[in-house]
Design a protein around this motif. Structure first.
Motif, PDB file in Angstrom:
ATOM      1  N   THR A 124       0.871  -1.168   0.000  1.00 56.16           N
ATOM      2  CA  THR A 124       0.000   0.000   0.000  1.00 56.16           C
ATOM      3  C   THR A 124       0.912   1.223   0.000  1.00 56.16           C
ATOM      4  O   THR A 124       2.041   1.166   0.487  1.00 56.16           O
ATOM      5  CB  THR A 124      -0.924   0.056   1.245  1.00 56.16           C
ATOM      6  OG1 THR A 124      -0.114  -0.024   2.424  1.00 56.16           O
ATOM      7  CG2 THR A 124      -1.920  -1.091   1.232  1.00 56.16           C
ATOM      8  N   VAL A 125       0.414   2.327  -0.574  1.00 49.81           N
ATOM      9  CA  VAL A 125       1.245   3.525  -0.711  1.00 49.81           C
ATOM     10  C   VAL A 125       0.412   4.784  -0.500  1.00 49.81           C
ATOM     11  O   VAL A 125      -0.819   4.744  -0.562  1.00 49.81           O
ATOM     12  CB  VAL A 125       1.895   3.605  -2.116  1.00 49.81           C
ATOM     13  CG1 VAL A 125       2.931   2.508  -2.320  1.00 49.81           C
ATOM     14  CG2 VAL A 125       0.842   3.564  -3.229  1.00 49.81           C
ATOM     15  N   GLY A 126       1.121   5.894  -0.336  1.00 47.90           N
ATOM     16  CA  GLY A 126       0.467   7.200  -0.320  1.00 47.90           C
ATOM     17  C   GLY A 126       0.178   7.639  -1.749  1.00 47.90           C
ATOM     18  O   GLY A 126       0.498   6.935  -2.709  1.00 47.90           O
ATOM     19  N   VAL A 223      -0.311   8.949 -14.474  1.00 46.96           N
ATOM     20  CA  VAL A 223      -1.441   9.785 -14.068  1.00 46.96           C
ATOM     21  C   VAL A 223      -1.155  10.391 -12.692  1.00 46.96           C
ATOM     22  O   VAL A 223      -0.777   9.678 -11.760  1.00 46.96           O
ATOM     23  CB  VAL A 223      -2.752   8.956 -14.055  1.00 46.96           C
ATOM     24  CG1 VAL A 223      -3.870   9.699 -13.347  1.00 46.96           C
ATOM     25  CG2 VAL A 223      -3.159   8.613 -15.489  1.00 46.96           C
ATOM     26  N   ASP A 224      -1.290  11.717 -12.585  1.00 46.78           N
ATOM     27  CA  ASP A 224      -1.046  12.394 -11.312  1.00 46.78           C
ATOM     28  C   ASP A 224      -2.267  12.217 -10.407  1.00 46.78           C
ATOM     29  O   ASP A 224      -3.303  12.851 -10.603  1.00 46.78           O
ATOM     30  CB  ASP A 224      -0.768  13.881 -11.573  1.00 46.78           C
ATOM     31  CG  ASP A 224      -0.526  14.655 -10.276  1.00 46.78           C
ATOM     32  OD1 ASP A 224      -0.517  14.019  -9.182  1.00 46.78           O
ATOM     33  OD2 ASP A 224      -0.343  15.885 -10.348  1.00 46.78           O
ATOM     34  N   GLU A 225      -2.100  11.353  -9.421  1.00 52.25           N
ATOM     35  CA  GLU A 225      -3.227  11.000  -8.550  1.00 52.25           C
ATOM     36  C   GLU A 225      -3.640  12.151  -7.640  1.00 52.25           C
ATOM     37  O   GLU A 225      -4.727  12.131  -7.058  1.00 52.25           O
ATOM     38  CB  GLU A 225      -2.852   9.785  -7.682  1.00 52.25           C
ATOM     39  CG  GLU A 225      -2.519   8.538  -8.483  1.00 52.25           C
ATOM     40  CD  GLU A 225      -1.956   7.417  -7.617  1.00 52.25           C
ATOM     41  OE1 GLU A 225      -1.893   7.580  -6.378  1.00 52.25           O
ATOM     42  OE2 GLU A 225      -1.562   6.387  -8.183  1.00 52.25           O
ATOM     43  N   PRO A 253      -7.247   8.376  -3.580  1.00 52.73           N
ATOM     44  CA  PRO A 253      -5.875   7.857  -3.665  1.00 52.73           C
ATOM     45  C   PRO A 253      -5.001   8.258  -2.476  1.00 52.73           C
ATOM     46  O   PRO A 253      -3.960   7.628  -2.238  1.00 52.73           O
ATOM     47  CB  PRO A 253      -5.324   8.434  -4.967  1.00 52.73           C
ATOM     48  CG  PRO A 253      -6.320   9.403  -5.479  1.00 52.73           C
ATOM     49  CD  PRO A 253      -7.592   9.244  -4.712  1.00 52.73           C
ATOM     50  N   ALA A 254      -5.414   9.280  -1.728  1.00 55.52           N
ATOM     51  CA  ALA A 254      -4.591   9.725  -0.600  1.00 55.52           C
ATOM     52  C   ALA A 254      -4.729   8.786   0.597  1.00 55.52           C
ATOM     53  O   ALA A 254      -3.877   8.770   1.476  1.00 55.52           O
ATOM     54  CB  ALA A 254      -4.979  11.148  -0.199  1.00 55.52           C
ATOM     55  N   PRO A 256      -4.422   5.153   1.779  1.00 55.79           N
ATOM     56  CA  PRO A 256      -3.836   3.916   1.236  1.00 55.79           C
ATOM     57  C   PRO A 256      -4.786   2.721   1.223  1.00 55.79           C
ATOM     58  O   PRO A 256      -4.662   1.846   0.364  1.00 55.79           O
ATOM     59  CB  PRO A 256      -2.657   3.642   2.168  1.00 55.79           C
ATOM     60  CG  PRO A 256      -2.350   4.940   2.825  1.00 55.79           C
ATOM     61  CD  PRO A 256      -3.644   5.688   2.901  1.00 55.79           C
ATOM     62  N   ALA A 257      -5.735   2.674   2.155  1.00 56.77           N
ATOM     63  CA  ALA A 257      -6.606   1.497   2.235  1.00 56.77           C
ATOM     64  C   ALA A 257      -7.710   1.515   1.180  1.00 56.77           C
ATOM     65  O   ALA A 257      -8.188   0.456   0.763  1.00 56.77           O
ATOM     66  CB  ALA A 257      -7.229   1.413   3.628  1.00 56.77           C
ATOM     67  N   THR A 258      -8.093   2.720   0.735  1.00 58.75           N
ATOM     68  CA  THR A 258      -9.276   2.830  -0.129  1.00 58.75           C
ATOM     69  C   THR A 258      -9.116   2.060  -1.442  1.00 58.75           C
ATOM     70  O   THR A 258      -9.990   1.307  -1.852  1.00 58.75           O
ATOM     71  CB  THR A 258      -9.588   4.310  -0.414  1.00 58.75           C
ATOM     72  OG1 THR A 258      -9.761   4.967   0.836  1.00 58.75           O
ATOM     73  CG2 THR A 258     -10.854   4.463  -1.223  1.00 58.75           C
ATOM     74  N   ARG A 259      -7.961   2.243  -2.110  1.00 58.62           N
ATOM     75  CA  ARG A 259      -7.783   1.593  -3.410  1.00 58.62           C
ATOM     76  C   ARG A 259      -7.777   0.074  -3.264  1.00 58.62           C
ATOM     77  O   ARG A 259      -8.245  -0.638  -4.138  1.00 58.62           O
ATOM     78  CB  ARG A 259      -6.508   2.097  -4.096  1.00 58.62           C
ATOM     79  CG  ARG A 259      -5.241   1.850  -3.314  1.00 58.62           C
ATOM     80  CD  ARG A 259      -3.987   2.321  -4.029  1.00 58.62           C
ATOM     81  NE  ARG A 259      -3.727   3.748  -3.884  1.00 58.62           N
ATOM     82  CZ  ARG A 259      -2.739   4.386  -4.489  1.00 58.62           C
ATOM     83  NH1 ARG A 259      -1.934   3.737  -5.304  1.00 58.62           N
ATOM     84  NH2 ARG A 259      -2.545   5.672  -4.292  1.00 58.62           N
ATOM     85  N   VAL A 260      -7.230  -0.402  -2.157  1.00 59.74           N
ATOM     86  CA  VAL A 260      -7.174  -1.849  -1.934  1.00 59.74           C
ATOM     87  C   VAL A 260      -8.593  -2.387  -1.736  1.00 59.74           C
ATOM     88  O   VAL A 260      -9.006  -3.355  -2.377  1.00 59.74           O
ATOM     89  CB  VAL A 260      -6.300  -2.179  -0.704  1.00 59.74           C
ATOM     90  CG1 VAL A 260      -6.244  -3.682  -0.474  1.00 59.74           C
ATOM     91  CG2 VAL A 260      -4.896  -1.612  -0.881  1.00 59.74           C
ATOM     92  N   ARG A 261      -9.332  -1.720  -0.862  1.00 51.96           N
ATOM     93  CA  ARG A 261     -10.691  -2.171  -0.567  1.00 51.96           C
ATOM     94  C   ARG A 261     -11.564  -2.108  -1.816  1.00 51.96           C
ATOM     95  O   ARG A 261     -12.302  -3.043  -2.118  1.00 51.96           O
ATOM     96  CB  ARG A 261     -11.292  -1.305   0.550  1.00 51.96           C
ATOM     97  CG  ARG A 261     -12.666  -1.784   1.011  1.00 51.96           C
ATOM     98  CD  ARG A 261     -13.234  -0.925   2.120  1.00 51.96           C
ATOM     99  NE  ARG A 261     -12.320  -0.829   3.260  1.00 51.96           N
ATOM    100  CZ  ARG A 261     -11.766   0.290   3.684  1.00 51.96           C
ATOM    101  NH1 ARG A 261     -12.021   1.430   3.073  1.00 51.96           N
ATOM    102  NH2 ARG A 261     -10.943   0.289   4.721  1.00 51.96           N
TER     103      ARG A 261
END
Ligand code: CA
Length: 668
Positions: A124-126, A223-225, A253-254, A256-261
């Motif tokens: 996971t990343v920022g 792409v600039d998130e 995208p800020a 880290p958990a949201t994109r994974v979920r």
């Protein structure tokens, strides 16, 4: 000889001459690196502590920077790491479970600290992927995730692939989808076009495909998130963090958990709809050279070089990775396994697969099979440039016989049916160009050895390369090159769209009745186009987005595709599983090929439902006549209609006329 080189390299290294080594010696030096095969690399949170382990055998020092924020601010702490020489691993342990914090690694090489990197194993990343995040992955599981089940796949010839880009699918207002361009788009049911036709996941269910193949969905670079309100588009073939979902497809995208979920929610929604998820993976190169996470972690090791030290570039993107090196091979294998286990991914499409070696691809397929035998592995059996990797080791189409559980795209069928990909105006079998019949037949038999197919007449391949039909993916169009609608417009300038739609139906009828796995590109079922742009990798939405208004306009085209898919599912003979079955049960019928160009006529036997099936493919403008044994025949396809259950009226044997640019399928 090899040993001497290693000794020379080791000696030079110990004398501090590493930077003066030639690339060849440089390469040999990597063979002496210890390999670390533990699965706790980079981050592990234990009870009361957080542990960091970085594989970097040649670094002279390494450290971890700890941050409160995923993007801005200075580290609140920098922790030096200690070296375990036998494993090539640097380690640091800090007190506490640092959930919510971020980290980067830095290594020192040749007396200089390199730029910070989130490492190669960040999960996971920022925002924009510059710092790795520390979260408890269990908290990202959607409700019921433990009970999520991948659709069962008995044979890969049963798979029907639909290739799509998240943004293309949902971003147009006509999609009626709320989460436009996001993973969540495919979780929305009941969405419709302005005319009331289903879109999104309902559309996929209606169409009947078994798997979606999503274009790169790992974290990519372009792409600039942090500025998603600015118009941006990219296919995503510029990998940055291989084990993290792309941030721009998440609603935040800020975090880290949201994109994974959200990616897991997408997978779960598709699985609930009975649809598998195949990921497009691009381990063959990195977006950046010296600035890539590979290079900042273990300089030189993960990429290939020419003898003079330049990056080799078989990807055409500036570099290529080195799968033949053990730690890189492990990385690829462990990465796909991670996606299969953590995200329940059902298949992997390897971009420029021939940059990888056959041994790596065999390990990928074998270890995925241990997780689930239905996980499908296929790829592009070619490179985009020359490589230092010897040809016989490359995972090429021509070497697929060395890779039992891996499939390759058939460029044979693709180029023969619609015309060569590199020449927009070139025509193919389905658009009236004679002389390509034998190459189309190579596609029909899934490039397996067949007594009636003369491979010496093949336009692309001169020998049967597949050992099994489960090693071949047939298609006429994908995200690359002119998509089918645009290709037909450019190569049939004098025709009307209704004629071109006939050609598209014939082309897909060939794909969906051929042996092997059929593959189609999103939106072709409603005759969408990309305004003639062949390399739309960063074109705006106005080029790439699917206009769902087309579904109402071209509903008969949609029904034809839907019918083809249904027919394929109901007809085992189109989905044979071995080369022996094909040689035994597929027989090409005699036609007078000097007087009947653009005509292919074959019989299928061995289907539990039918004594025999006859398939006639007519790529000529005019109707052509074939001889059919006497008796009553059920019509499964005629002119521009598919009848998966059989047409109400039967036809009689004798001389049967097949309309121009169409497929006829009859059975008894
Ligand atoms: Ca990104």
């Amino acid at each position: 000889m090899k040993i001497n080189k290693i000794m020379a390299a080791t000696l030079a290294l110990s004398l501090g001459f590493a930077q003066t080594l030639t690339a060849e010696r440089y390469d040999v030096q990597f063979e002496s690196y210890p390999v670390y095969s533990g699965t706790d690399l980079e981050l592990m949170v234990g009870k009361g502590y957080t542990q960091f382990k970085l594989w970097s055998p040649a670094a002279s020092a390494a450290r971890v920077n700890l941050y409160d924020d995923g993007r801005v601010g200075k580290p609140y702490e920098t922790v030096p790491m200690t070296f375990d020489k036998s494993a090539g691993v640097w380690k640091a342990q800090v007190k506490g479970e640092l959930y919510g914090k971020f980290y980067t690694f830095q290594i020192e090489k040749d007396g200089r600290w390199l730029d910070e990197t989130p490492g190669v194993w960040a999960k996971t990343v920022g925002v924009n992927g510059k710092r790795a995040a520390i979260i408890d992955l269990k908290t990202t599981d959607p409700e019921g995730w433990n009970y999520d089940k991948r659709p069962e796949v008995k044979n890969f010839s049963d798979v029907i692939v639909y290739e799509m880009h998240h943004r293309d699918m949902s971003v147009d207002p006509s999609s009626g989808i709320v989460n436009k361009g996001k993973f969540l788009a495919l979780t929305e049911t009941g969405t419709v076009s302005p005319q009331g036709f289903s879109t999104g996941i309902d559309h996929l269910k209606e169409l009947g495909v078994t798997h979606v193949h999503i274009l790169p969905s790992y974290d990519y670079n372009s792409v600039d998130e942090a500025n998603l309100d600015r118009p941006q588009y990219n296919w995503g073939y510029d990998p940055q963090n291989y084990n993290v979902p792309e941030g721009s497809y998440s609603t935040n995208p800020a975090d880290p958990a949201t994109r994974v979920r959200e990616m897991k929610e997408m997978v779960k929604a598709l699985h609930n709809a009975g649809i598998g998820v195949i990921m497009d993976v691009v381990y063959n190169h990195t977006a950046e050279n010296d600035g890539s996470n590979f290079e900042l972690t273990a300089p030189g090791y993960y990429h290939r070089h020419w003898d003079d030290g330049r990056y080799s570039d078989a990807s055409g993107c500036g570099n290529e990775t080195a799968s033949e090196r053990k730690q890189m091979q492990d990385f690829i294998v462990n990465s796909v396994k991670y996606w299969a286990k953590e995200y329940h991914i059902d298949g992997f499409r390897f971009d420029l697969m021939a940059i990888h070696d056959t041994e790596t691809m065999n390990r990928v397929a074998k270890e995925l099979k241990e997780i689930d035998p239905g996980i499908f592995v296929y790829g592009e059996g070619w490179t985009a440039g020359d490589s230092p990797l010897p040809v016989e080791r490359r995972a090429l189409k021509e070497n697929v016989s060395k890779m039992q559980n891996v499939a390759v795209f058939s460029d044979d069928l693709r180029d023969a049916v619609k015309g060569h990909y590199s020449d927009a105006t070139d025509r193919g079998f389905a658009t009236g160009k004679p002389g390509l019949e034998e190459t189309v037949k190579i596609g029909i038999v899934a490039a397996t050895a067949h007594p009636q197919v003369d491979y010496s007449k093949g336009a692309n391949s001169r020998k049967p390369y597949a050992v099994s039909p489960q090693q071949v993916v047939n298609y006429v169009s994908c995200h690359d090159d002119l998509m089918l609608t645009d290709k037909l417009r450019k190569s049939m300038p004098e025709a009307t769209d209704s004629i071109r739609m006939r050609a598209a139906r014939l082309a897909q009828a060939i794909v969906f009745t051929s042996q092997g796995t059929p593959f189609m590109f999103a939106g072709e079922e409603i005759f969408r186009d990309k305004k003639g742009i062949h390399n739309s990798y960063k074109s705006p939405d106005s080029i790439n987005a699917i206009d769902w208004n087309l579904k109402a306009r071209n509903i008969d085209q949609f029904k034809y595709y839907q019918g083809l898919i249904d027919l394929r599912k109901k007809t085992d003979a189109f989905r044979m599983t071995t080369a022996e079955d094909i040689a035994k049960n597929l027989r090409f019928e005699k036609i007078d090929d000097t007087r009947q160009p653009n005509l292919i006529y074959y019989t299928l036997t061995g289907d539990p439902k039918w004594k025999e099936i006859r398939v006639v493919l007519n790529g000529a403008n005019n109707s052509q006549t074939v001889k059919v044994p006497s008796g009553n025949w059920t019509v499964l396809a005629y002119d521009d209609v598919i009848y998966p259950e059989g047409a109400p009226e039967k036809i009689k044997g004798g001389k049967v006329s097949v309309p121009g640019i169409s497929a006829m399928i009859i059975a008894r």
